[in-house]
Design a protein around this motif. Sequence first.
Motif, PDB file in Angstrom:
ATOM      1  N   GLU A   1      -0.447 -42.731  19.374  1.00  0.00           N
ATOM      2  CA  GLU A   1      -0.684 -44.164  19.149  1.00  0.00           C
ATOM      3  C   GLU A   1       0.459 -44.999  19.724  1.00  0.00           C
ATOM      4  O   GLU A   1       0.230 -46.037  20.337  1.00  0.00           O
ATOM      5  CB  GLU A   1      -0.861 -44.464  17.658  1.00  0.00           C
ATOM      6  CG  GLU A   1      -2.100 -43.832  17.042  1.00  0.00           C
ATOM      7  CD  GLU A   1      -1.901 -42.379  16.643  1.00  0.00           C
ATOM      8  OE1 GLU A   1      -0.737 -41.894  16.579  1.00  0.00           O
ATOM      9  OE2 GLU A   1      -2.920 -41.696  16.416  1.00  0.00           O
ATOM     10  N   ARG A   2       1.696 -44.504  19.546  1.00  0.00           N
ATOM     11  CA  ARG A   2       2.867 -45.214  20.083  1.00  0.00           C
ATOM     12  C   ARG A   2       2.814 -45.247  21.604  1.00  0.00           C
ATOM     13  O   ARG A   2       3.054 -46.286  22.224  1.00  0.00           O
ATOM     14  CB  ARG A   2       4.151 -44.530  19.593  1.00  0.00           C
ATOM     15  CG  ARG A   2       5.429 -45.121  20.175  1.00  0.00           C
ATOM     16  CD  ARG A   2       6.680 -44.351  19.750  1.00  0.00           C
ATOM     17  NE  ARG A   2       6.543 -42.897  19.786  1.00  0.00           N
ATOM     18  CZ  ARG A   2       6.631 -42.151  20.895  1.00  0.00           C
ATOM     19  NH1 ARG A   2       6.837 -42.724  22.065  1.00  0.00           N
ATOM     20  NH2 ARG A   2       6.507 -40.842  20.827  1.00  0.00           N
TER      21      ARG A   2
ATOM     22  N   GLN B   1      -2.097 -35.519  18.173  1.00  0.00           N
ATOM     23  CA  GLN B   1      -0.691 -35.138  18.123  1.00  0.00           C
ATOM     24  C   GLN B   1       0.160 -36.347  17.763  1.00  0.00           C
ATOM     25  O   GLN B   1      -0.218 -37.483  18.053  1.00  0.00           O
ATOM     26  CB  GLN B   1      -0.234 -34.501  19.422  1.00  0.00           C
ATOM     27  CG  GLN B   1      -0.014 -35.479  20.559  1.00  0.00           C
ATOM     28  CD  GLN B   1       0.354 -34.789  21.853  1.00  0.00           C
ATOM     29  OE1 GLN B   1      -0.168 -33.732  22.172  1.00  0.00           O
ATOM     30  NE2 GLN B   1       1.244 -35.382  22.601  1.00  0.00           N
ATOM     31  N   PRO B   2       1.297 -36.125  17.133  1.00  0.00           N
ATOM     32  CA  PRO B   2       2.161 -37.250  16.752  1.00  0.00           C
ATOM     33  C   PRO B   2       2.601 -38.054  17.977  1.00  0.00           C
ATOM     34  O   PRO B   2       2.882 -37.486  19.027  1.00  0.00           O
ATOM     35  CB  PRO B   2       3.370 -36.569  16.098  1.00  0.00           C
ATOM     36  CG  PRO B   2       2.905 -35.212  15.725  1.00  0.00           C
ATOM     37  CD  PRO B   2       1.832 -34.835  16.710  1.00  0.00           C
ATOM     38  N   GLY B   3       2.632 -39.352  17.840  1.00  0.00           N
ATOM     39  CA  GLY B   3       3.147 -40.215  18.896  1.00  0.00           C
ATOM     40  C   GLY B   3       2.113 -40.753  19.864  1.00  0.00           C
ATOM     41  O   GLY B   3       2.438 -41.607  20.693  1.00  0.00           O
TER      42      GLY B   3
END
Length: 176
Positions: free
Chosen positions: A35-36, A31-33
Amino acid sequence: MLYAQTVPTPLGEMLAVASDRGLCLLEFVGQPGVERELAQVQAARGEVLREKGNAVTVLLASELAEYFGRRRRVFGVPLDLVGTPFQIAAWQALLAIPYGETRSYAQQARTIDQPTATRAVAAANGQNKVSIVVPCHRVIGSNGSLTGFGGGLPRKRALLALEDTSAQRDWLNETP
Protein backbone atom coordinates in the motif's frame (compact mmCIF):
# COMPACT_ATOMS: atom_id res chain seq x y z
CA MET A 1 -3.36 7.42 -15.90
CA LEU A 2 -2.10 4.45 -13.90
CA TYR A 3 -3.45 1.00 -14.61
CA ALA A 4 -3.60 -1.89 -12.13
CA GLN A 5 -3.98 -5.57 -12.84
CA THR A 6 -3.43 -8.68 -10.74
CA VAL A 7 -1.27 -11.31 -12.37
CA PRO A 8 -1.32 -14.94 -11.22
CA THR A 9 2.05 -16.65 -10.75
CA PRO A 10 3.06 -20.00 -9.26
CA LEU A 11 4.34 -18.07 -6.21
CA GLY A 12 1.11 -16.13 -5.64
CA GLU A 13 -0.84 -13.28 -7.18
CA MET A 14 1.07 -10.12 -8.00
CA LEU A 15 -0.18 -6.56 -8.31
CA ALA A 16 1.08 -4.85 -11.47
CA VAL A 17 0.74 -1.08 -11.84
CA ALA A 18 1.78 0.66 -15.04
CA SER A 19 1.67 4.07 -16.62
CA ASP A 20 1.49 4.53 -20.36
CA ARG A 21 5.32 4.70 -20.28
CA GLY A 22 5.98 1.44 -18.45
CA LEU A 23 5.74 -0.75 -15.38
CA CYS A 24 5.90 1.17 -12.09
CA LEU A 25 5.10 -1.51 -9.53
CA LEU A 26 5.07 -5.30 -9.34
CA GLU A 27 4.67 -6.83 -5.90
CA PHE A 28 3.11 -9.91 -4.35
CA VAL A 29 -0.43 -9.22 -3.18
CA GLY A 30 -0.73 -9.01 0.59
CA GLN A 31 2.92 -8.48 1.41
CA PRO A 32 3.77 -5.70 3.86
CA GLY A 33 4.44 -2.32 2.29
CA VAL A 34 2.47 -2.74 -0.95
CA GLU A 35 0.00 0.00 0.00
CA ARG A 36 2.88 2.36 0.83
CA GLU A 37 4.61 1.62 -2.47
CA LEU A 38 1.38 2.11 -4.39
CA ALA A 39 0.87 5.48 -2.66
CA GLN A 40 4.45 6.48 -3.59
CA VAL A 41 3.83 5.61 -7.24
CA GLN A 42 0.55 7.54 -7.30
CA ALA A 43 2.15 10.57 -5.63
CA ALA A 44 5.14 10.54 -7.98
CA ARG A 45 3.04 10.21 -11.11
CA GLY A 46 0.11 12.36 -9.89
CA GLU A 47 -2.27 10.08 -11.68
CA VAL A 48 -5.49 8.27 -10.90
CA LEU A 49 -5.42 4.50 -10.59
CA ARG A 50 -7.76 2.50 -12.82
CA GLU A 51 -8.38 -1.10 -11.90
CA LYS A 52 -7.93 -2.21 -15.46
CA GLY A 53 -4.79 -3.30 -17.23
CA ASN A 54 -3.15 -1.64 -20.22
CA ALA A 55 -0.76 -2.82 -22.94
CA VAL A 56 2.13 -2.79 -20.44
CA THR A 57 0.38 -5.04 -17.90
CA VAL A 58 -0.80 -7.40 -20.64
CA LEU A 59 2.78 -7.72 -21.93
CA LEU A 60 4.04 -8.21 -18.37
CA ALA A 61 1.55 -11.04 -17.71
CA SER A 62 2.72 -12.82 -20.87
CA GLU A 63 6.40 -12.35 -20.03
CA LEU A 64 5.91 -13.55 -16.43
CA ALA A 65 4.22 -16.71 -17.72
CA GLU A 66 7.19 -17.30 -20.03
CA TYR A 67 9.65 -16.60 -17.18
CA PHE A 68 7.96 -19.06 -14.81
CA GLY A 69 7.78 -21.57 -17.67
CA ARG A 70 11.56 -21.21 -18.13
CA ARG A 71 11.07 -19.78 -21.62
CA ARG A 72 12.22 -16.22 -20.79
CA ARG A 73 15.43 -15.01 -19.16
CA VAL A 74 15.26 -11.29 -19.98
CA PHE A 75 12.19 -9.11 -19.64
CA GLY A 76 11.30 -6.70 -22.42
CA VAL A 77 8.43 -4.91 -20.69
CA PRO A 78 9.17 -1.15 -20.51
CA LEU A 79 9.84 0.28 -17.07
CA ASP A 80 8.73 3.57 -15.50
CA LEU A 81 10.69 3.35 -12.23
CA VAL A 82 9.73 5.57 -9.30
CA GLY A 83 12.59 6.40 -6.94
CA THR A 84 15.48 8.70 -6.15
CA PRO A 85 18.41 8.98 -8.58
CA PHE A 86 20.50 6.78 -6.24
CA GLN A 87 17.75 4.14 -6.04
CA ILE A 88 17.32 4.11 -9.79
CA ALA A 89 21.10 3.67 -10.24
CA ALA A 90 21.01 0.74 -7.82
CA TRP A 91 18.04 -0.78 -9.68
CA GLN A 92 19.77 -0.34 -13.05
CA ALA A 93 22.68 -2.34 -11.59
CA LEU A 94 20.20 -5.06 -10.62
CA LEU A 95 18.99 -5.19 -14.22
CA ALA A 96 22.58 -5.94 -15.29
CA ILE A 97 22.83 -9.13 -13.20
CA PRO A 98 22.46 -12.02 -15.64
CA TYR A 99 19.78 -14.66 -15.22
CA GLY A 100 21.06 -17.50 -13.07
CA GLU A 101 23.75 -15.42 -11.36
CA THR A 102 23.92 -13.64 -8.02
CA ARG A 103 25.83 -10.68 -6.64
CA SER A 104 26.52 -9.38 -3.15
CA TYR A 105 25.47 -5.94 -1.96
CA ALA A 106 29.16 -4.96 -1.89
CA GLN A 107 29.52 -5.99 -5.55
CA GLN A 108 26.43 -3.94 -6.39
CA ALA A 109 27.90 -0.91 -4.59
CA ARG A 110 31.08 -1.21 -6.65
CA THR A 111 29.03 -1.58 -9.84
CA ILE A 112 27.53 1.88 -9.31
CA ASP A 113 30.93 3.37 -8.33
CA GLN A 114 29.89 3.73 -4.69
CA PRO A 115 32.13 1.09 -3.03
CA THR A 116 31.47 2.39 0.50
CA ALA A 117 27.69 2.48 0.03
CA THR A 118 26.92 -1.20 0.64
CA ARG A 119 24.22 -0.45 3.20
CA ALA A 120 22.68 2.27 1.03
CA VAL A 121 22.57 -0.15 -1.90
CA ALA A 122 20.91 -2.75 0.33
CA ALA A 123 18.35 -0.15 1.40
CA ALA A 124 17.72 0.85 -2.24
CA ASN A 125 17.24 -2.80 -3.17
CA GLY A 126 14.72 -3.05 -0.35
CA GLN A 127 12.81 -0.14 -1.89
CA ASN A 128 12.63 -1.80 -5.33
CA LYS A 129 8.99 -1.61 -6.39
CA VAL A 130 9.29 -3.90 -9.43
CA SER A 131 9.91 -7.39 -8.08
CA ILE A 132 11.26 -10.13 -10.36
CA VAL A 133 11.60 -7.87 -13.44
CA VAL A 134 14.13 -5.72 -11.54
CA PRO A 135 15.80 -8.79 -10.03
CA CYS A 136 16.61 -7.86 -6.45
CA HIS A 137 16.22 -11.57 -5.63
CA ARG A 138 19.63 -12.07 -7.31
CA VAL A 139 21.43 -10.19 -4.52
CA ILE A 140 22.65 -12.24 -1.59
CA GLY A 141 24.87 -11.69 1.43
CA SER A 142 28.65 -11.58 0.99
CA ASN A 143 28.86 -14.95 2.75
CA GLY A 144 26.39 -16.49 0.28
CA SER A 145 23.42 -16.35 2.65
CA LEU A 146 19.95 -15.42 1.50
CA THR A 147 19.06 -12.00 2.81
CA GLY A 148 15.89 -9.92 2.83
CA PHE A 149 13.36 -10.04 0.04
CA GLY A 150 10.03 -8.22 0.19
CA GLY A 151 8.20 -11.29 -1.09
CA GLY A 152 9.76 -13.44 1.65
CA LEU A 153 12.79 -15.72 1.69
CA PRO A 154 10.84 -18.80 0.52
CA ARG A 155 9.91 -16.94 -2.69
CA LYS A 156 13.49 -15.69 -3.09
CA ARG A 157 14.75 -19.26 -2.73
CA ALA A 158 12.20 -20.44 -5.31
CA LEU A 159 13.16 -17.70 -7.80
CA LEU A 160 16.86 -18.54 -7.47
CA ALA A 161 16.05 -22.24 -7.92
CA LEU A 162 13.98 -21.41 -11.01
CA GLU A 163 16.97 -19.58 -12.48
CA ASP A 164 19.47 -22.29 -11.54
CA THR A 165 20.90 -23.25 -14.92
CA SER A 166 23.32 -25.83 -13.49
CA ALA A 167 20.62 -28.46 -13.14
CA GLN A 168 17.06 -29.10 -14.17
CA ARG A 169 15.63 -28.69 -10.69
CA ASP A 170 11.98 -28.76 -9.72
CA TRP A 171 12.08 -25.13 -8.59
CA LEU A 172 8.49 -24.95 -7.39
CA ASN A 173 9.13 -27.73 -4.90
CA GLU A 174 12.13 -25.78 -3.57
CA THR A 175 9.65 -23.56 -1.73
CA PRO A 176 9.29 -24.79 1.88
